[in-house]
Design a protein around this motif. Structure first.
Motif, short mmCIF file in Angstrom:
data_model
loop_
_atom_site.label_atom_id
_atom_site.label_comp_id
_atom_site.label_asym_id
_atom_site.label_seq_id
_atom_site.Cartn_x
_atom_site.Cartn_y
_atom_site.Cartn_z
N UNK A 1 0.82 -1.20 0.00
CA UNK A 1 0.00 0.00 0.00
C UNK A 1 0.86 1.27 0.00
N UNK A 2 1.93 1.22 -0.79
CA UNK A 2 2.77 2.38 -0.95
C UNK A 2 3.78 2.60 0.15
N UNK A 3 3.83 1.74 1.14
CA UNK A 3 4.77 1.88 2.26
C UNK A 3 5.86 0.81 2.16
N UNK A 4 7.01 1.12 2.74
CA UNK A 4 8.09 0.14 2.84
C UNK A 4 7.82 -0.71 4.07
N UNK A 5 7.43 -1.98 3.81
CA UNK A 5 7.05 -2.86 4.92
C UNK A 5 8.27 -3.53 5.53
N UNK A 6 9.25 -3.87 4.68
CA UNK A 6 10.46 -4.53 5.19
C UNK A 6 11.56 -4.41 4.15
N UNK A 7 12.83 -4.57 4.63
CA UNK A 7 13.99 -4.46 3.73
C UNK A 7 15.07 -5.41 4.21
N UNK A 8 15.61 -6.20 3.29
CA UNK A 8 16.66 -7.13 3.67
C UNK A 8 16.88 -8.19 2.61
N UNK A 9 17.65 -9.23 2.95
CA UNK A 9 17.88 -10.33 2.02
C UNK A 9 16.70 -11.30 2.09
N UNK A 10 16.70 -12.26 1.17
CA UNK A 10 15.62 -13.25 1.13
C UNK A 10 15.53 -14.01 2.45
N UNK A 11 16.67 -14.46 2.93
CA UNK A 11 16.68 -15.23 4.18
C UNK A 11 16.18 -14.40 5.34
N UNK A 12 16.63 -13.15 5.42
CA UNK A 12 16.22 -12.28 6.52
C UNK A 12 14.72 -12.01 6.48
#
Length: 589
Positions: free
Chosen positions: A557-568
């Motif tokens: 919904x236009x927000x950054x929900x999470x950021x990281x690698x696939x495993x993280x």
């Protein structure tokens, strides 16, 4: 939407637009006017020739005098023919030249307009304006205006000769002038309104045809022909109804003018005939007066008829002005900042955006994200999360409401748009290919690229092999939108074009999502070469693409929900875990 308030626009603006486009061709206008005045003068002179022919040729019973005046008549006819040829050539030339200039100006304006304009306005309807409206304007500028001016000169000159020939009879004709002018004014206003409506209905018909024929496979696959026929018949009948009303108004106008003008001529003949019988005027004078009366009457009738065409042209001109007056909301600053060498550092800070067509729906909502030079960042999220919109904002197809996007530390709104977009190479899910040869499509990114450079990028994109197998190789002509190639082949051509652009930042919008396994393999090989030493943003649903990314940004919904690698993200993001389970399930076993 395109401005439809033309009815309140002062009429002089339409005339001003015509004057602007005609102004560069002053000499051609001068030639046309000279020829026009010359032919009108010759035509009016014929009336005096008729008077002399009757009074001095027939009345004297002299063969020599009759031959002399007939010879003069033939000389006038030859002069009239030469003048008509000259007038027709220059007036028609002027119409074609001016319309070509208007088409170029409108197209040049449209192609630079922000994409939001085309969200609100059907491109096929605009296309109709560039064809149907321009054809009408060409006809008017290259024919009707000249015809109207010629008849106006004939009318004025005829009235002058009427007064010279017989003032009493002229007064009879002049009494009828207000009776002729009034219906022209009344019906002309109605015709103008209906003409604009008619052109708009015709544009809708053209747009509907283009849309249906452009999607003909879908139409036939769903057996939608009968419904589309009914819809098309409805649009055609709407256009016909408006056109019929316009025709009725024009027909009434011409009918009234003919009755009034020729009625006045009949009354004049009655009174003039009595004067001839009483010896007050000669037969030649009456014949000349009849000639000039017919000239004036036919000129007035012709002008009233041309007014209908001019009214239609006014509607077309107003729609053209609407297009040219549409402001471009996305422009380069007057003094753009100089962009340093671009390595691909992007900073997105507190970004908020909603599309103009849906201003209450935030597609991007307080988004902040930093992309490092040379890294591959994957964007994932449900449909409507704002992934593709972010690409639109990076390319500055739209401007944000609040927040900023910085490239190498500079707000992109402070940069020249062309310089900004040269920093990006876009490969979309549905690659845009154009009617023309394969080599022309590959050179779209760099028209000056050498054949060897084009072939090199085609090899890098794993496209060279299938291109060489085509009948004319790189010179093979493609249909509209690359018709005749498979999805994988189109995608590899798009990737080759992106490689040729040699931009430091790569935008991949689900470039492999619609491909079969074999096509995906070759496209993926091409993408890996393309991504080397470039900052890459990838919108992807395929796990293979996401896994190789340096980081993954999960949008919702236009927000950054999470950021990281696939495993993280599999551990800390419930949304990503759900997406991975649903979208990549066949790859996780």
């Amino acid at each position: 939407m395109i401005n439809h308030q033309s009815s309140i626009r002062p009429r002089w603006q339409t005339m001003k637009m015509a004057a602007i486009f005609i102004a560069p061709y002053k000499w051609q206008v001068f030639y046309s006017l000279i020829a026009l005045v010359f032919t009108a003068a010759i035509t009016l002179s014929i009336g005096q020739g008729i008077r002399l022919l009757i009074d001095r040729g027939f009345a004297t019973h002299s063969t020599d005098i009759l031959t002399q005046y007939v010879s003069i008549f033939f000389l006038l006819v030859i002069a009239l023919a030469i003048g008509t040829f000259t007038r027709y050539y220059w007036v028609t030339w002027l119409g074609e030249r001016v319309i070509a200039d208007i088409r170029r100006r409108v197209f040049d304006h449209l192609i630079d307009l922000h994409p939001g304009f085309f969200e609100k306005n059907r491109s096929l309807e605009i296309q109709s304006r560039l064809t149907a409206d321009m054809t009408l304007l060409q006809s008017v500028i290259g024919s009707s205006v000249s015809f109207a001016l010629r008849n106006f000169i004939m009318m004025v000159g005829g009235i002058i000769w009427l007064f010279i020939t017989n003032a009493k009879l002229t007064a009879i004709v002049m009494i009828c002038v207000p009776l002729v002018v009034m219906p022209i004014l009344i019906f002309g206003r109605r015709v103008r309104k209906l003409s604009r409506q008619s052109q708009e209905k015709v544009a809708i018909v053209g747009a509907y045809i283009g849309e249906i024929l452009g999607q003909i496979k879908t139409v036939q696959a769903y057996n939608h022909q009968e419904i589309d026929k009914k819809n098309f018949h409805y649009h055609v009948e709407e256009a016909f109804t408006v056109a019929k009303n316009r025709i009725i108004q024009r027909a009434l106008l011409v009918t009234l003018v003919i009755i009034l003008v020729l009625g006045a001529v009949g009354l004049m003949l009655l009174i003039g005939g009595m004067d001839v019988i009483d010896g007050k005027i000669s037969g030649g004078e009456l014949a000349a007066f009849v000639f000039y009366s017919v000239i004036v009457g036919s000129a007035v009738a012709s002008i009233s008829e041309v007014i209908g065409e001019l009214q239609r042209a006014a509607g077309a001109a107003e729609r053209t002005i609407d297009l040219l007056a549409t402001p471009n909301e996305i422009q380069s600053p007057s003094k753009p900042q100089t962009l340093p060498p671009v390595s691909g550092n992007i900073e997105i800070e507190h970004l908020i955006f909603a599309y103009p067509s849906r201003p209450d729906v935030r597609v991007i909502n307080e988004l902040s994200l930093t992309i490092k030079a040379g890294e591959t960042l994957a964007l994932v999220g449900p449909s409507g999360a704002g992934k593709s919109t972010l690409f639109d904002l990076l390319l500055r197809f739209f401007d944000t409401y609040t927040g900023s996007i910085k490239l190498e530390g500079i707000d992109i709104r402070q940069l020249n748009i062309s310089k900004l977009r040269q920093c990006f190479a876009l490969v979309s899910q549905n690659p845009a290919l154009f009617h023309g040869s394969i080599i022309d499509n590959l050179r779209y990114a760099r028209p000056d690229a050498l054949d060897t450079e084009v072939e090199a990028v085609a090899k890098a994109a794993h496209a060279h092999e299938f291109i060489c197998k085509l009948p004319q190789g790189y010179d093979t002509q493609l249909g509209d939108a690359g018709l005749g190639l498979s999805g994988g082949q189109k995608q590899r051509l798009a990737i080759a074009r992106a490689i040729l652009a040699n931009a430091p930042i790569l935008l991949l919008d689900e470039a492999t999502s619609a491909l079969d396994s074999q096509s995906e393999f070759w496209v993926q090989q091409a993408l890996e070469k393309l991504m080397v030493n470039r900052t890459t943003l990838v919108i992807a649903h395929r796990l293979s693409t996401v896994k190789t990314a340096d980081r993954i940004a999960v949008l919702d919904q236009g927000r950054l929900e999470a950021l990281g690698s696939h495993a993280e993200l599999m551990k800390c993001s419930e949304l990503y875990s759900q997406l991975a389970t649903l979208q990549f399930q066949h790859n996780l076993h």
